[in-house]
Scaffold this motif. Structure first.
Motif, short mmCIF file in Angstrom:
data_model
loop_
_atom_site.label_atom_id
_atom_site.label_comp_id
_atom_site.label_asym_id
_atom_site.label_seq_id
_atom_site.Cartn_x
_atom_site.Cartn_y
_atom_site.Cartn_z
N ALA A 34 0.82 -1.22 0.00
CA ALA A 34 0.00 0.00 0.00
C ALA A 34 0.85 1.26 0.00
CB ALA A 34 -0.94 0.01 1.20
N ASN B 18 -7.12 -5.21 -1.83
CA ASN B 18 -7.62 -3.94 -1.27
C ASN B 18 -7.16 -2.72 -2.05
OD1 ASN B 18 -8.79 -5.39 0.77
ND2 ASN B 18 -7.11 -5.08 2.23
N LEU B 19 -6.05 -2.83 -2.74
CA LEU B 19 -5.51 -1.66 -3.43
C LEU B 19 -6.28 -1.28 -4.67
CD1 LEU B 19 -3.03 -1.87 -1.54
CD2 LEU B 19 -1.70 -1.18 -3.50
N GLY B 20 -6.56 -2.23 -5.54
CA GLY B 20 -7.20 -1.87 -6.79
C GLY B 20 -8.42 -2.72 -7.10
N ARG C 229 -3.51 -7.66 -1.23
CA ARG C 229 -3.28 -6.67 -2.27
C ARG C 229 -4.56 -6.31 -3.02
NH1 ARG C 229 0.73 -3.78 -4.32
NH2 ARG C 229 0.90 -3.47 -6.56
#
Lengths: 352, 267
Positions: free
Chosen positions: A126, A256-258, A254
């Motif tokens: 993040a 959660n990021l995109g 990950r």
């Protein structure tokens, strides 16, 4: 009368003198450049040192800030609260770290080492810049619960910090930019590269591995080094290792990021340096021993609703890495050669 | 005869004055002269002025109101003069947050740019958000902008990145009444770059001189964020836009097309 005059002149001289002295001290301060260590067995540095050259004053300020409770809302939680040197700067004894008001975080604190060599930070990546990473723990309600502007105000109110900032940043005052740069100067200096293994691969001090350590290194190279690659022991990618999902946290990693479905349950491949000391293991600290980690790779990969990494796919379609008891023992013996006592005991990074 | 004389004098006057004004434009020495420009941002929704807690209609029979936040980041402001020379606002003072809360009673948000080279400008360019070059320099060059951004809620707390735009309010569609609306679009690390630039031709030349502080009135049509290049629906998930790799670039392009220069004041 004459006497009085003389006295006041002497007094005046004294004042003048003392002023001149302290000003001179500040004005004559020449920052001493510090070099970030570049071990011959490491890949290239990722951090742009030119933008933030390390000096003794900047490093010392960064260290002071790292151990400073005022960076948190209740003035008590310093970075070092969760990142303890003796445990490779992890939160010893905690699977999930807790911070202000005893809030429990979602993840296991990562070790802090060789940060200058990393492109991205955190278990999910993040943070893409070391300078900006600290903003996350600082502003997290569960960690330090503070704002940059409050910190700048608190530090600026302390004359010693004003002096420290001026010395470190060419006469400039307390700003969030300078505070973050000082923290980075401290963090990029934290290079761990003097373990038994390092001395062995660099042919230093006639260090040799024992038979079991050497066998472990061989098994590791065959089974683990595709992900735990280079002498940083991470290829810095994100992978789904098929850890069953803890339903209480449902940490999607990950993703959660995109919100990319391909990123579901992917976490950063961690460096295994000092892994003997940085227990518990995995992003949520679910395993307390290295034995449990190796049993997991050998026989407990249950999978999850994401796509488990191909490197863990067996010929028969099941997931796992076949390891004999001796292979597990020897891999653990090898992993222990990655413990860098010089780093863990280095007084430059210690609070006192 | 007398009349002719007058005519001649007049003609002469005209020639002289026209000559001298020609001279002005071509040989007036502006080097070293600095002035300022004020950008006046004026948020609207379609043909209405923007106000908080006011319901606006969009396409697909959906409506929204913003209750707490209408903010966006503007950076890399630069101007082009009539000869095609570019002048960029000095680094270190070229990132701004346009915040509806900072608006005057007329709903205008002023951004004063100092130390602008004197010239006759015909074009303005600015970025929405923070570009990757600046972002990948970390704290370098950010000064106290990080602090400002955090104070204004324009920096994520769970990832290190700026929110380029922040709209917070409520929306209503066919199935939801007064659901939560949050559009917090930004770049996602270095993997998703949503920084966009806008270039606008100025309707008349902006004259910057030491003693002249022109004003550029820029209108931003907030409706275009939803009904722009692409029309998006709350019903399809655009009521919550954060880091999604398909949604955020659409919002970024829509925003790129929401600005117009309404007029210019040369005082």
């Amino acid at each position: 009368m004459k006497y009085l005059k003389l006295k006041s002149i002497v007094f005046g001289l004294l004042i003048f003198n003392s002023c001149a002295k302290s000003d001179q001290f500040e004005a004559n301060y020449e920052p001493i450049p510090l070099q970030v260590e570049k071990p011959s067995n490491f890949p290239d540095i990722e951090y742009t040192i030119e933008n933030n050259p390390v000096t003794d004053a900047g490093f010392e300020l960064g260290k002071k800030l790292f151990y400073e409770g005022k960076l948190s809302a209740n003035n008590a939680i310093a970075c070092a609260f969760c990142h303890e040197q003796a445990f490779a700067f992890t939160h010893h004894g905690h699977t999930l770290s807790h911070g202000v008001n005893d809030g429990i975080g979602f993840r296991n604190a990562q070790p802090m080492q060789n940060l200058a060599y990393q492109r991205e930070f955190m278990w999910d990546g993040a943070s893409t810049h070391l300078d900006l990473q600290p903003i996350i723990p600082i502003s997290s309600e569960l960690e330090m619960g503070e704002t940059l502007s409050n910190i700048v105000a608190k530090l600026a109110a302390m004359p010693q910090y004003q002096k420290d900032f001026k010395r470190a940043f060419n006469g400039q005052g307390v700003t969030s930019e300078n505070m973050l740069k000082a923290l980075s100067q401290f963090m990029v200096m934290m290079v761990s590269a003097n373990s038994k293994y390092d001395k062995f691969v660099r042919n230093e001090d006639n260090v040799v591995l024992t038979q079991i350590e050497q066998d472990g290194l061989n098994s590791f190279t065959t089974n683990c080094a595709s992900c735990h690659a280079t002498d940083l022991f991470t290829d810095q990618t994100y992978r789904n290792t098929g850890l069953p999902v803890n339903p209480q946290l449902n940490d999607k990693g990950r993703y959660n990021l995109g919100q990319n479905p391909a990123d579901l349950y992917k976490f950063k491949v961690p460096s295994l340096r000092n892994v003997e000391k940085s227990y518990p293991y995995m992003h949520d600290g679910r395993f307390t021993t290295l034995e449990a980690v190796l049993d997991f790779y050998d026989s407990n990969i249950q999978g999850n609703s994401g796509t488990v990494d191909n490197a863990l796919l067996r010929a028969d379609g099941s997931y796992g890495i076949n390891l004999t008891t001796y292979q597990k023992e020897s891999i653990i013996a090898f992993l222990k050669t990655l413990t860098d006592y010089e780093f863990l005991e280095d007084e430059r990074f210690a609070e006192f | 005869m007398k009349q002719l004389k007058y005519t001649l004098v007049l003609l002469l006057c005209a020639i002289i004055s026209s000559c001298s004004s020609d001279n002005d434009a071509t040989t007036e020495n502006l080097t070293g002269q600095k002035g300022s420009i004020a950008l006046k941002f004026d948020n609207g929704v379609g043909d209405q002025n923007f106000a908080f807690n006011t319901t606006y209609q969009k396409s697909n029979n959906e409506s929204f109101q913003l209750t707490t936040d209408l903010k966006y980041i503007i950076s890399n402001v630069r101007f082009k003069d009539q000869n095609g020379n570019e002048f960029a606002v000095p680094e270190g003072n070229n990132m701004f947050i346009i915040d509806q809360d900072d608006a005057n009673n007329a709903g205008e948000i002023f951004l004063n740019l100092d130390n602008i080279n004197a010239a006759n400008y015909t074009e303005i360019t600015f970025g929405i958000g923070v570009d990757q070059d600046k972002y990948t320099q970390g704290a370098t060059g950010q000064g106290n902008f990080l602090t400002l951004a955090q104070d204004k809620g324009m920096f994520w707390s769970w990832a290190s990145g700026y929110k380029f735009v922040r709209l917070d309010g409520i929306y209503t569609d066919a199935t939801t009444t007064n659901g939560a609306l949050a559009v917090h679009m930004g770049s996602v690390g270095t993997s998703l770059d949503n920084y966009k630039e806008v270039t606008l031709t100025l309707p008349n030349t902006v004259l910057v001189r030491t003693n002249k502080s022109p004003e550029i009135h820029i209108k931003a049509d907030i409706l275009k964020i939803f009904d722009g290049e692409t029309s998006v629906n709350f019903a399809d998930g655009y009521n919550q836009v954060h880091t999604d790799a398909t949604e955020t670039p659409i919002i970024a392009v829509n925003m790129q097309n929401m600005f117009t220069v309404h007029h210019v004041h040369n005082d």
